[in-house]
Motif scaffolding. Structure first.
Motif, PDB file in Angstrom:
ATOM      1  N   VAL A 119     -30.189   4.504  72.878  1.00  0.00           N
ATOM      2  CA  VAL A 119     -28.426   4.881  72.744  1.00  0.00           C
ATOM      3  C   VAL A 119     -27.793   3.721  72.563  1.00  0.00           C
ATOM      4  O   VAL A 119     -27.480   3.394  71.344  1.00  0.00           O
ATOM      5  N   LEU A 120     -27.713   1.786  73.664  1.00  0.00           N
ATOM      6  CA  LEU A 120     -28.411   0.778  72.387  1.00  0.00           C
ATOM      7  C   LEU A 120     -28.326   0.569  71.864  1.00  0.00           C
ATOM      8  O   LEU A 120     -27.496  -0.090  71.246  1.00  0.00           O
ATOM      9  N   THR A 121     -29.624   0.665  71.349  1.00  0.00           N
ATOM     10  CA  THR A 121     -29.582   0.957  69.686  1.00  0.00           C
ATOM     11  C   THR A 121     -28.888   1.035  68.916  1.00  0.00           C
ATOM     12  O   THR A 121     -28.828   0.325  68.042  1.00  0.00           O
ATOM     13  N   VAL A 122     -28.842   2.653  68.634  1.00  0.00           N
ATOM     14  CA  VAL A 122     -27.829   3.368  67.898  1.00  0.00           C
ATOM     15  C   VAL A 122     -26.345   2.628  67.778  1.00  0.00           C
ATOM     16  O   VAL A 122     -26.557   1.924  66.426  1.00  0.00           O
ATOM     17  N   VAL A 123     -25.912   2.245  69.466  1.00  0.00           N
ATOM     18  CA  VAL A 123     -24.732   1.065  68.930  1.00  0.00           C
ATOM     19  C   VAL A 123     -24.736  -0.122  68.173  1.00  0.00           C
ATOM     20  O   VAL A 123     -23.586  -0.374  67.800  1.00  0.00           O
ATOM     21  N   ALA A 124     -25.919  -0.558  68.368  1.00  0.00           N
ATOM     22  CA  ALA A 124     -26.094  -2.400  68.168  1.00  0.00           C
ATOM     23  C   ALA A 124     -26.440  -2.259  66.429  1.00  0.00           C
ATOM     24  O   ALA A 124     -25.383  -2.804  66.040  1.00  0.00           O
ATOM     25  N   TRP A 125     -26.552  -1.135  65.621  1.00  0.00           N
ATOM     26  CA  TRP A 125     -27.425  -1.061  64.672  1.00  0.00           C
ATOM     27  C   TRP A 125     -25.433  -0.081  64.232  1.00  0.00           C
ATOM     28  O   TRP A 125     -25.440  -1.213  62.952  1.00  0.00           O
ATOM     29  N   LEU A 126     -25.115   0.569  64.289  1.00  0.00           N
ATOM     30  CA  LEU A 126     -23.394   0.529  64.355  1.00  0.00           C
ATOM     31  C   LEU A 126     -22.475  -0.073  64.366  1.00  0.00           C
ATOM     32  O   LEU A 126     -22.144  -0.495  63.591  1.00  0.00           O
TER      33      LEU A 126
ATOM     34  N   THR B  33     -36.167 -16.969  83.265  1.00  0.00           N
ATOM     35  CA  THR B  33     -36.277 -17.026  81.844  1.00  0.00           C
ATOM     36  C   THR B  33     -35.647 -15.793  80.917  1.00  0.00           C
ATOM     37  O   THR B  33     -35.374 -15.128  79.770  1.00  0.00           O
ATOM     38  N   ALA B  34     -35.798 -14.516  82.209  1.00  0.00           N
ATOM     39  CA  ALA B  34     -35.561 -12.993  81.675  1.00  0.00           C
ATOM     40  C   ALA B  34     -34.720 -13.298  81.692  1.00  0.00           C
ATOM     41  O   ALA B  34     -33.330 -12.482  80.816  1.00  0.00           O
ATOM     42  N   ALA B  35     -33.686 -13.299  82.450  1.00  0.00           N
ATOM     43  CA  ALA B  35     -32.265 -13.354  82.771  1.00  0.00           C
ATOM     44  C   ALA B  35     -31.531 -14.083  81.522  1.00  0.00           C
ATOM     45  O   ALA B  35     -30.260 -13.860  81.167  1.00  0.00           O
ATOM     46  N   LEU B  36     -32.280 -15.637  81.525  1.00  0.00           N
ATOM     47  CA  LEU B  36     -31.654 -16.315  79.801  1.00  0.00           C
ATOM     48  C   LEU B  36     -31.735 -15.489  78.517  1.00  0.00           C
ATOM     49  O   LEU B  36     -30.313 -15.543  77.784  1.00  0.00           O
ATOM     50  N   ASN B  37     -32.155 -14.542  78.678  1.00  0.00           N
ATOM     51  CA  ASN B  37     -33.129 -13.840  77.786  1.00  0.00           C
ATOM     52  C   ASN B  37     -32.028 -12.855  76.934  1.00  0.00           C
ATOM     53  O   ASN B  37     -31.936 -12.937  75.777  1.00  0.00           O
ATOM     54  N   VAL B  38     -31.329 -12.633  78.375  1.00  0.00           N
ATOM     55  CA  VAL B  38     -30.311 -12.012  78.175  1.00  0.00           C
ATOM     56  C   VAL B  38     -29.630 -11.695  77.272  1.00  0.00           C
ATOM     57  O   VAL B  38     -29.316 -10.984  75.861  1.00  0.00           O
ATOM     58  N   LEU B  42     -29.007 -11.837  72.637  1.00  0.00           N
ATOM     59  CA  LEU B  42     -28.067 -10.734  71.695  1.00  0.00           C
ATOM     60  C   LEU B  42     -27.652 -11.944  70.629  1.00  0.00           C
ATOM     61  O   LEU B  42     -27.667 -11.460  70.086  1.00  0.00           O
ATOM     62  N   ILE B  43     -27.620 -13.080  70.771  1.00  0.00           N
ATOM     63  CA  ILE B  43     -27.222 -14.437  69.932  1.00  0.00           C
ATOM     64  C   ILE B  43     -28.449 -14.402  68.718  1.00  0.00           C
ATOM     65  O   ILE B  43     -27.955 -13.730  67.483  1.00  0.00           O
ATOM     66  N   LEU B  44     -28.969 -14.491  69.373  1.00  0.00           N
ATOM     67  CA  LEU B  44     -30.731 -14.619  67.704  1.00  0.00           C
ATOM     68  C   LEU B  44     -30.464 -13.213  67.167  1.00  0.00           C
ATOM     69  O   LEU B  44     -30.069 -13.800  65.766  1.00  0.00           O
ATOM     70  N   GLY B  69     -27.121 -23.871  65.681  1.00  0.00           N
ATOM     71  CA  GLY B  69     -28.309 -24.049  66.115  1.00  0.00           C
ATOM     72  C   GLY B  69     -29.014 -24.303  67.664  1.00  0.00           C
ATOM     73  O   GLY B  69     -30.154 -23.999  67.177  1.00  0.00           O
ATOM     74  N   ILE B  70     -28.020 -24.664  67.530  1.00  0.00           N
ATOM     75  CA  ILE B  70     -28.912 -25.083  69.082  1.00  0.00           C
ATOM     76  C   ILE B  70     -28.998 -24.138  69.960  1.00  0.00           C
ATOM     77  O   ILE B  70     -29.850 -24.029  71.169  1.00  0.00           O
ATOM     78  N   LEU B  71     -27.881 -22.858  69.683  1.00  0.00           N
ATOM     79  CA  LEU B  71     -28.054 -22.204  70.901  1.00  0.00           C
ATOM     80  C   LEU B  71     -30.019 -20.893  70.055  1.00  0.00           C
ATOM     81  O   LEU B  71     -30.350 -20.357  71.306  1.00  0.00           O
ATOM     82  N   LEU B  72     -29.420 -21.128  68.971  1.00  0.00           N
ATOM     83  CA  LEU B  72     -30.885 -20.785  68.631  1.00  0.00           C
ATOM     84  C   LEU B  72     -32.145 -21.683  69.266  1.00  0.00           C
ATOM     85  O   LEU B  72     -32.936 -21.534  69.657  1.00  0.00           O
ATOM     86  N   ALA B  73     -32.213 -22.628  69.190  1.00  0.00           N
ATOM     87  CA  ALA B  73     -33.693 -23.446  69.641  1.00  0.00           C
ATOM     88  C   ALA B  73     -33.729 -22.986  70.779  1.00  0.00           C
ATOM     89  O   ALA B  73     -34.480 -22.623  71.510  1.00  0.00           O
ATOM     90  N   ALA B  74     -32.269 -22.801  71.348  1.00  0.00           N
ATOM     91  CA  ALA B  74     -32.373 -22.880  72.932  1.00  0.00           C
ATOM     92  C   ALA B  74     -32.777 -21.361  73.433  1.00  0.00           C
ATOM     93  O   ALA B  74     -33.603 -21.217  74.681  1.00  0.00           O
ATOM     94  N   ALA B  75     -32.584 -20.306  72.454  1.00  0.00           N
ATOM     95  CA  ALA B  75     -33.404 -18.869  72.460  1.00  0.00           C
ATOM     96  C   ALA B  75     -34.350 -18.948  72.245  1.00  0.00           C
ATOM     97  O   ALA B  75     -35.409 -18.196  72.445  1.00  0.00           O
TER      98      ALA B  75
END
Lengths: 132, 130
Positions: A119-126, B33-38, B42-44, B69-75
């Protein structure tokens, strides 16, 4: 495990094959497999940035590859695996803090995972479809 | 000083690093890193999705933006460290011959470092040279 012990291999107890596949076990396996998939998939993302830095030809190559139907399907599947691993990881963080550990809660959370990630994937694509 | 029941020195005990000599760092970095990855993931992928509608010049300008650029480098740094820790755990779980395990652990570090370096090189080139 020692490899040069002067004795014949010790008998091992039965492993995964004797357990009934329960949701949390299946999602644990899915979490590991999705992580391995993302591990290799990230190479494409890094190479895409390298192509962007190399100039317009690199950019055009990637937009042709991932603008095609097959490319879009690969991107969709990659993003589903990504969201699956992300939600699975958040589930692990919730467990790490000691919440949702009862049998019913961990079971329902595990069963919801593939559906929620899709669901999250479809929402992100929409959202991307509307905005881009 | 009273007679101790075990052979460990007080310093060994107070450091609490255990037999592998690096304590709980692997576990802790995996979670951190898992928590920071969220947010970083999403930004990347938000930036990558945005680039679909921008064409080459627009995409290049977006990546050359210092905040992006800096956010993507951090990602990339965070993702690659998380990948290294995760694959290390998989290798340690399933590969039991010492030589192959050592080789794969080295390859794992090299692969993750290579991805981080490739991405950083590309981002710096885009930021400085356009």
């Amino acid at each position: 495990m020692s490899t040069n012990a002067p004795m014949r291999p010790r008998p091992l107890s039965p492993h995964l094959q004797i357990y009934k596949p329960i949701p949390s076990m299946m999602m644990s396996i899915a979490h590991r497999i999705s992580g391995i998939g993302l591990y290799f998939g990230m190479a494409i993302v890094a190479l895409f940035f390298l192509a962007m830095a190399s100039g317009e030809n690199g950019h055009n190559l990637f937009s042709e590859l991932f603008g095609s139907i097959i490319g879009m399907i690969i991107l969709f599947l990659f993003s589903w695996v990504l969201f699956h691993h992300m939600l699975g990881g958040i589930r692990h963080l919730i467990w790490d803090f000691g919440h949702m550990l009862s049998r019913e809660q961990s079971r329902s959370m595990s069963m919801a995972l593939p559906v929620a990630s899709l669901v999250l994937t479809v929402v992100a694509w929409l959202i991307a479809w509307v905005l881009v | 000083m009273s007679i101790q029941n075990d052979m460990r020195t007080p310093l060994k005990k107070v450091r609490g690093l255990g037999a592998a000599r690096d304590g709980t760092d692997h576990f802790w970095h995996q979670r951190l890193t898992a928590a920071l990855n969220v947010p970083l993931i999403l930004i990347l992928f938000g930036v990558i999705a945005a680039m679909f509608g921008l064409g080459f010049e627009g995409s290049r300008a977006l990546l050359a933006n210092p905040f992006i650029g800096i956010l993507l480098a951090a990602a990339f740094l965070n993702i690659c460290w998380h990948m290294k820790l995760g694959m290390q755990m998989v290798i340690e779980d399933y590969i039991h011959s010492d030589g192959m395990k050592a080789l794969l652990l080295l390859a794992n570090g090299a692969y993750c470092a290579a991805l981080a370096l490739i991405a950083l090189y590309a981002l710096i080139k885009l930021a400085l040279l356009g």
